[in-house]
Design a protein around this motif. Structure first.
Motif, mmCIF file in Angstrom:
data_model
loop_
_atom_site.group_PDB
_atom_site.id
_atom_site.type_symbol
_atom_site.label_atom_id
_atom_site.label_comp_id
_atom_site.label_asym_id
_atom_site.label_seq_id
_atom_site.Cartn_x
_atom_site.Cartn_y
_atom_site.Cartn_z
ATOM 1 N N SER A 191 44.859 42.030 47.919
ATOM 2 C CA SER A 191 46.344 41.206 48.533
ATOM 3 C C SER A 191 47.122 41.255 49.706
ATOM 4 C CB SER A 191 47.074 40.607 48.312
ATOM 5 O OG SER A 191 47.828 39.458 48.780
ATOM 6 N N ASN A 192 47.462 41.000 51.108
ATOM 7 C CA ASN A 192 47.991 41.697 52.377
ATOM 8 C C ASN A 192 49.463 41.654 51.193
ATOM 9 O OD1 ASN A 192 48.411 39.174 52.375
ATOM 10 N ND2 ASN A 192 47.449 39.412 55.281
ATOM 11 N N ARG A 193 49.561 40.413 50.963
ATOM 12 C CA ARG A 193 51.042 40.160 50.387
ATOM 13 C C ARG A 193 51.610 39.523 51.577
ATOM 14 N NH1 ARG A 193 50.696 39.217 45.134
ATOM 15 N NH2 ARG A 193 50.411 41.185 44.138
ATOM 16 N N TRP A 194 51.130 38.603 52.707
ATOM 17 C CA TRP A 194 51.359 38.138 53.526
ATOM 18 C C TRP A 194 52.899 37.591 53.492
ATOM 19 C CZ3 TRP A 194 51.462 32.356 55.009
ATOM 20 C CH2 TRP A 194 52.311 31.876 55.701
ATOM 21 N N LEU A 195 52.939 36.570 52.439
ATOM 22 C CA LEU A 195 54.331 36.173 51.436
ATOM 23 C C LEU A 195 54.486 36.215 50.488
ATOM 24 C CD1 LEU A 195 54.792 32.733 52.772
ATOM 25 C CD2 LEU A 195 55.288 34.759 53.840
ATOM 26 N N THR A 196 55.954 37.307 50.530
ATOM 27 C CA THR A 196 55.993 37.702 48.505
ATOM 28 C C THR A 196 56.459 36.486 48.415
ATOM 29 O OG1 THR A 196 56.219 40.079 49.010
ATOM 30 C CG2 THR A 196 57.436 38.995 46.525
ATOM 31 N N THR A 197 55.873 35.868 47.091
ATOM 32 C CA THR A 197 55.910 34.376 45.805
ATOM 33 C C THR A 197 56.794 34.678 44.620
ATOM 34 O OG1 THR A 197 53.475 34.349 45.611
ATOM 35 C CG2 THR A 197 54.308 33.479 47.553
ATOM 36 N N ILE A 198 57.271 34.067 44.491
ATOM 37 C CA ILE A 198 57.501 34.089 42.900
ATOM 38 C C ILE A 198 56.930 32.299 41.895
ATOM 39 C CG2 ILE A 198 58.715 35.992 43.003
ATOM 40 C CD1 ILE A 198 61.506 34.191 42.954
ATOM 41 N N LEU A 199 57.361 32.562 41.058
ATOM 42 C CA LEU A 199 57.783 31.151 40.508
ATOM 43 C C LEU A 199 59.093 31.414 39.304
ATOM 44 C CD1 LEU A 199 53.929 30.622 38.399
ATOM 45 C CD2 LEU A 199 55.073 29.644 40.971
ATOM 46 N N ILE A 200 59.728 30.126 39.001
ATOM 47 C CA ILE A 200 60.519 30.003 38.660
ATOM 48 C C ILE A 200 60.881 29.440 37.281
ATOM 49 C CG2 ILE A 200 63.321 29.623 38.193
ATOM 50 C CD1 ILE A 200 63.254 30.704 41.436
#
Ligand SMILES: Cc1ncc(COP(=O)(O)O)c(C=O)c1O
Length: 377
Positions: A287-296
């Motif tokens: 992944s280019n990891r365009w945005l870092t995303t998390i789940l809480i």
């Protein structure tokens, strides 16, 4: 008030203005010219495949033209990933066609192959075979393209790949942007590289890319006067924007490294906090990891939700954003069919996009991490 930290802001490499000066010096201030040609060539060379590119005014324009070239007409149905930005689905509506939304799977958060097949079978049973499938590589994470392709081939339905967020991502070395009959790229200001606003249609067939350019320049037939046998669009990229793109292509590899380093930084900071999870790269995926995303996880005891963190960031003038709200939950698409089990809804409920620009500084991270420390103390 502290200066704003953006979710994903433009990051110039330094040579962009040289291309723009050259455009001015040679008076190529138009929606054609050497920068446009060179930008298209460098996209194709980056994608490392036998493809052709048409540089356009936006990724949305690329999807619109791809649907037109795929023969989508009023009354047709087009399958689209529900968990995406509205620009994946809007061009279906531009044509008077109906989007049929398909849920995500939990590994990549992208189109679920199982629900895709169910949707196709049900639409066929109801009397209409979908004309195209639009999978998306959300936040840069590649969708399960091998499985999606196998299903598309089984039912003889074409794929239009929305790779707007995934330039530089790949699956076993095959670049996102080279799947399907046609693909859309975006160079909007928030993307991994930008032309301020812009996009490209990528096609395996040279003829399709040429047709896209033809439609994007008002569908002018060959004649000394203006002659038209098709409806045309004013969708071509300008030579000035393409100049920015030429400069940005020089730093694309570096931007991918930087976005991935942003991800690693967050991962190391947050991995041990109970209830926070990341989306991993499945085997073979990059992944280019365009945005870092998390789940809480909202079901854990400490009652911190993605809104708790988002509002705390907001207090300190730091932009974060809930994961894209699925299209089947959007009022504008309320009447569109949907196939799924609530996965995208759960992702939307629990997910947050963190500031992910390649130009984030150590000082920015100090501020971001201070908020995280405060919230999860
Ligand atoms: C998934 C997705 N598809 C399509 C688009 C449309 O691209 P553009 O903004 O260049 O029209 C975007 C970005 O805006 C996007 O994130």
């Amino acid at each position: 008030m502290n200066p704003k930290i953006w979710l994903s802001s433009p990051h110039m490499g330094g040579t962009e203005l040289n291309y723009i000066h050259e455009a001015f010096d040679t008076n190529w201030v138009a929606p054609l010219g050497p920068n446009v040609d060179n930008f298209e060539k460098s996209i194709v060379s980056f994608l490392q495949a036998d493809v052709h590119a048409a540089a356009l005014s936006s990724g949305t324009a690329a999807l619109h033209l791809a649907l037109i070239l795929a023969g989508v007409e009023a009354g047709d149905e087009v399958i689209c990933q529900s968990m995406t930005f509205s620009a994946s689905a809007n061009p279906i509506a531009y044509l008077g066609a109906t989007p049929v939304f398909v849920d995500s799977e939990a590994d990549t958060w992208n189109m679920s192959p199982q629900w895709l097949e169910q949707a196709i079978q049900d639409r066929i049973a109801k009397g209409k075979k979908p004309k195209a499938i639009i999978p998306v590589h959300l936040y840069g994470m590649p969708a399960k393209m091998d499985e999606i392709e196998a299903i598309a081939n089984k039912y003889g339905i074409i794929i239009i790949e929305d790779a707007a967020e995934a330039l530089g991502s790949h699956i076993n070395g095959r670049m996102c942007g080279t799947y399907g009959m046609m693909s859309a790229l975006s160079f909007n200001g928030n993307k991994i590289i930008t032309t301020s606003g812009g996009g490209a249609l990528v096609a395996h067939s040279k003829e399709l890319a040429q047709k896209a350019t033809f439609l994007a320049t008002q569908a002018r037939d060959a004649a000394p006067h203006y002659e038209h046998s098709h409806i045309g669009y004013n969708y071509r990229m300008s030579n000035i924007c393409a100049g920015i793109g030429c400069g940005q292509m020089e730093v694309l590899a570096k931007r991918i490294e930087q976005r991935r380093a942003v991800y690693t930084r967050y991962y190391n900071k947050l991995k041990n906090i109970a209830g926070i999870s990341f989306v991993d790269e499945p085997a073979g995926c990059f992944s280019n990891r365009w945005l870092t995303t998390i789940l809480i996880d909202t079901e854990k005891p400490n009652s911190i939700t993605r809104e708790t963190l988002r509002l705390a960031f907001n207090e300190d003038n730091i932009e974060s954003r809930p994961l894209w709200k699925p299209m089947h939950m959007q009022p504008v698409f309320a009447s569109a069919p949907f196939y799924g089990d609530g996965t995208a809804e759960r992702l939307f409920r629990d997910g947050l996009c963190l500031p992910s620009g390649s130009n984030l500084t150590d000082t920015d991270f100090d501020r971001i991490f201070a908020v995280i420390d405060k919230v999860f103390k």
